[in-house]
Motif scaffolding. Structure first.
Motif: not given
Length: 358
Positions: A70-83
Motif C-alpha cells: 500500500d504505497q499510500k502508507l509511509n514506510a513506518h505504517e507499512r511495516e506496522e501493518r505487515n506489508f
C-alpha cells in the motif's frame, strides 16, 4: 582395494568437512540444481526465519517479489501493518497445511469458511492471519474486503513468481472442526475464544505433511508450470507445545518430520532443492554459538553464515575459500546496520503465545 567411498567429495566425510574446518567454513550444501538470476522473481513464505532470506535477497539487489503493498502508507505504517514482511500479507505460514490451504483458498479450490474472530477490544481479526492488522478490523465488511484484496495479491504472487523460498517451521497447528481450516494460532491467544467443541489441536505426521506439500506443488505447477521451489527448515525451536511431549521433544519431532519431508519432496521433484539452513545453525561444530541466550533466537553471525552459503550456491556461484572471510564480514556489517536501526523487525506470530501467558 577399491571402495565406493574412494571418489566421494570432502563434504561426504565428517573429518574433512566438519571437525577439521573452522566453524564459519562448514558448508553442508552439496549441490544446487538451479541458480537465481537478477531478474528472477523470488517470493518467500513460511516461518519467522524466512524473513532473513527475503531481506538478504532484497539487500543484494535481486528481484524480491512483493505483490501486496500500500504505497499510500509511509514506510513506518507499512511495516506496522505487515506489508512486505513476506511476498503477500499472509503472515507466518508455520505448517505445510497452511501453505496448501492458502493456494486452495486463493484459487477457489476450497473455501474453509470460518467466522471472523472478535478481539478483546471488540474489533475483528482474520483467523487465517490473526495479527496482520495490529489495530484489528472495525467491521466484518472491512475484514472481508481486505481478505479479498489479499487473496488477489496471493494469486498474483503464485502466477508470476519464478522461485518460491518456503521455510517450514512447525508440525503443530489448530483446526476448525466444521470447515477443516488450519490456523496459525489457537483461538484465545490474540483473538477469538477457545471452544474444544469447535477447534482441535493437530500435530501433522510425516505422511500428512508430505501429502500437503505434494498437493500444493501440483496446484502451483498447474498455474505456473516453470515455478521452482527452495525448501528450508527453520532452526528456531518451538516457543511452546500443546502435545504431550516436553517442548524439547516436541521440537525434535517437528524438525525431524519437516526434515524428512524436505528430503523426500526435493528428491522426487525437478526444480526443487533443499537448502540446509537448519544444519548450518544447529550442527555440532556450531554448538550453541549461533543462538542468543534464550537458546532460540538466531544471532546475526548465524544468519550471516546461512546467507553466505545461500549466495555462494544459489546466486554468486562457487566462491573460493580465500574470499569467504571477507564475504562474512560484509554480511555481518550489513546485518548489524539493519539490527541497530528501528527498521529491523522479525515478525513471529508464535510469540503471541508466550506474550499472553507472562
Amino acid at each position: 582395494m577399491s571402495s565406493p567411498y574412494a571418489n566421494l567429495p570432502d563434504s561426504a566425510f565428517w573429518r574433512r568437512s566438519v571437525s577439521s574446518q573452522p566453524n564459519f567454513l562448514v558448508d553442508p550444501v552439496r549441490s544446487s540444481t538451479f541458480m537465481i538470476g537478477k531478474t528472477d522473481a523470488v517470493a518467500t513464505a513460511g516461518s519467522c526465519f524466512a524473513q532473513h532470506l527475503s531481506r538478504a535477497i532484497e539487500n543484494k539487489g535481486f528481484n524480491y517479489l512483493v505483490t501486496e503493498s500500500d504505497q499510500k502508507l509511509n514506510a513506518h505504517e507499512r511495516e506496522e501493518r505487515n506489508f512486505g514482511v513476506f511476498s503477500a500479507r499472509f503472515g507466518n505460514l508455520y505448517t505445510v497445511r497452511q501453505l496448501r490451504q492458502l493456494i486452495e483458498r486463493a484459487y477457489g479450490i476450497a473455501e474453509y469458511k470460518i467466522d471472523p474472530w472478535i478481539r478483546g477490544d471488540g474489533r475483528f481479526a482474520d483467523p487465517f492471519r490473526p495479527n496482520i492488522e495490529p489495530q484489528g478490523f472495525m467491521t466484518v465488511g472491512d475484514l472481508e474486503v481486505d481478505r479479498e484484496t489479499h487473496l488477489k495479491a496471493v494469486r498474483r504472487m503464485f502466477s508470476t513468481l519464478n522461485i518460491l523460498v518456503f521455510t517450514m517451521g512447525l508440525t503443530e497447528g489448530w483446526e476448525h472442526l466444521k470447515s477443516g481450516a488450519t490456523l496459525p494460532l489457537a483461538p484465545g491467544v490474540t483473538a477469538g475464544e477457545w471452544d474444544p467443541t469447535e477447534y482441535k489441536f493437530k500435530n501433522y505426521t510425516t505422511n500428512e505433511t508430505l501429502d500437503d506439500l505434494n498437493r500444493f506443488f501440483e496446484i502451483l505447477r498447474s498455474i505456473n508450470p516453470s515455478a521452482k521451489m527452495l525448501i528450508t527448515v527453520s532452526p528456531v525451536p518451538l516457543i511452546a507445545t500443546y502435545s504431550t511431549n516436553s517442548v524439547v521433544s516436541a521440537t525434535t519431532y517437528s524438525k525431524s518430520v519437516l526434515r524428512v519431508v524436505a528430503e523426500e519432496f526435493s528428491n522426487s521433484h525437478k526444480g526443487v532443492d533443499y537448502f540446509p539452513s537448519f544444519e548450518i545453525i544447529t550442527n555440532l561444530a556450531a554448538g550453541n554459538r549461533y543462538f542468543e541466550n534464550d537458546l532460540r533466537s538466531v544471532k546475526k553471525e548465524g544468519v550471516a553464515h546461512v546467507m553466505r552459503c545461500f549466495f555462494k550456491h544459489y546466486v554468486d556461484g562457487n566462491t573460493s575459500s580465500e574470499n569467504v572471510t571477507d564475504q562474512n564480514n560484509v554480511i555481518l556489517r550489513k546485518l548489524s546496520e539493519k539490527q541497530n536501526d528501528n527498521s529491523f523487525r522479525v515478525v513471529c506470530d508464535e510469540e503471541s503465545i508466550e506474550n499472553n501467558i507472562l
